[in-house]
Enzyme design. Structure first.
Site, PDB file in Angstrom:
ATOM      1  N   CYS A   3      44.477  20.849  -5.974  1.00  0.00           N
ATOM      2  CA  CYS A   3      43.548  21.913  -5.605  1.00  0.00           C
ATOM      3  C   CYS A   3      43.277  22.725  -6.853  1.00  0.00           C
ATOM      4  O   CYS A   3      44.144  23.446  -7.339  1.00  0.00           O
ATOM      5  CB  CYS A   3      44.134  22.801  -4.505  1.00  0.00           C
ATOM      6  N   GLU A  46      36.503  19.062  -4.465  1.00  0.00           N
ATOM      7  CA  GLU A  46      37.112  17.977  -5.219  1.00  0.00           C
ATOM      8  C   GLU A  46      35.997  17.135  -5.824  1.00  0.00           C
ATOM      9  O   GLU A  46      34.919  17.028  -5.253  1.00  0.00           O
ATOM     10  CB  GLU A  46      38.009  17.123  -4.316  1.00  0.00           C
TER      11      GLU A  46
END
Length: 271
Positions: free
Chosen positions: A2, A114
Site C-alpha cells: 500500500c 495500485e
C-alpha cells in the site's frame, strides 16, 4: 503493498461509524484523494487519555504521520520506508513487534491505488531490456461502498533534540499491515482488465471486517498467537477494482476526479 490511498470521509462520519469517544476538532484533516507516505492521516485507536483520572482505554480518532518511526530509532528518516508491515512477519520484526502487541490501530480509507506495468514495457522487462515502465493505476474499494478499514500499527518517537514542551518533541507515526492479495474473483471487475486483486499486485492492505474491529483495537489483547489469528484475510469477493487516470501517479494531484472510473485503461496491460 500500500503506497497510496484515498481518504475523503468526514471525521463526524468516522466517529459514529467506529464508536469514537474522543476526537479533537483541531485535528481535522481535509479530504485527501491521494494520500502519500509522510502525510498526516486519520487513525482509530483505543488508548487511555493523557492526564485523565480514569485510565481505561478510550476509543479515539487521532491524526498520525504515515511512515512508522520505531521508538528506539535515533532519527526519523527511516519512517518514509516503513509505510507497510507484512502480516506474515509483523510479530517478529524489530521495527514492528512491540507495536503489534500493544499499539494497533485502524486506518480508515475509501480504498487504495495500485499500478500495473504496461504490456509493452512488461514484454521488454521479460526480454531483459531496461525501460522506464508506463503503469496503469487501478483503484480498489469495497464493492458495497463501505469503509476500507486497514489494519495498522502506531508508535511514539521522541525527538531528543527538542525540549519537552516543544510541540514537535513527540512524533506519532503509523504503518499499514499488508497481506497476500486475493486470488478469488473480484465482486465487480472491469470489462477489460484484472479479474482478481492478485492480477494487479501480489500484496494488498489487510482490510478488517467490522466483527474484528474491537478485538484488533483492544490494547489488553497481548497474546501474539491470538493477535496473529486476527490477521487472517477477509472473505473473498468483497472488493471491486477499476482503472483510473494516470494523473493520480503525481502526488501533487488531488481531488475527487482521481476516483472517476475510466471506460478503458489509458495504458495497455496484459491479463
Amino acid at each position: 503493498m500500500c503506497g497510496r490511498y484515498a481518504a475523503s470521509r468526514r471525521p463526524e462520519d468516522l466517529t459514529g461509524l467506529f464508536g469514537v469517544e474522543k476526537w479533537e476538532p483541531t485535528e481535522t484533516l481535509e479530504p485527501d484523494w491521494n494520500v502519500a507516505p509522510t502525510k498526516e492521516v486519520y487513525a482509530i485507536l483505543d488508548r487511555p487519555v493523557k492526564d485523565a483520572d480514569d485510565q481505561r482505554p478510550v476509543r479515539q480518532l487521532r491524526t498520525l504521520k504515515w511512515g512508522l518511526v520505531p521508538s528506539w530509532s535515533k532519527t526519523p528518516e527511516g519512517g518514509a520506508r516503513m509505510i507497510n508491515a507484512r502480516a506474515e512477519t509483523v510479530h517478529e520484526k524489530p521495527s514492528f513487534r512491540r507495536s503489534f502487541v500493544s499499539r494497533r490501530c485502524i486506518l480508515p480509507a475509501d480504498g487504495y491505488y495500485e499500478w500495473v506495468t504496461g504490456a509493452d514495457e512488461r514484454q521488454l522487462e521479460e526480454k531483459g531490456k531496461k525501460k522506464r515502465p508506463r503503469k496503469q493505476p487501478y483503484f480498489v474499494t469495497p464493492a458495497d461502498g463501505s469503509v476500507f478499514a486497514m489494519a495498522g500499527l502506531y508508535e511514539f518517537w521522541r525527538d531528543r533534540t527538542l525540549p519537552d514542551d516543544h510541540p514537535q518533541a513527540w512524533w506519532v507515526t503509523c504503518s499499514v499491515i499488508t497481506t497476500e492479495a486475493e486470488t478469488s474473483p473480484l465482486a465487480v471487475a472491469p470489462a477489460e482488465g484484472p479479474g482478481s486483486l492478485s492480477d494487479i499486485h501480489p500484496r494488498m492492505p489487510l482490510m478488517l471486517t467490522p466483527d474484528r474491529w474491537d478485538d484488533w483495537l483492544d490494547p489488553s489483547r497481548t497474546d501474539v498467537e491470538e493477535l496473529k489469528a486476527l490477521l487472517a484475510p477477509p472473505p473473498g469477493g468483497l472488493m471491486r477494482a477499476y482503472p483510473v487516470a494516470t494523473t493520480v501517479s503525481n502526488v501533487r494531484n488531488n481531488g475527487p476526479e482521481l476516483l472517476e472510473e475510466l471506460a478503458a485503461p489509458e495504458v495497455s496491460t496484459l491479463f
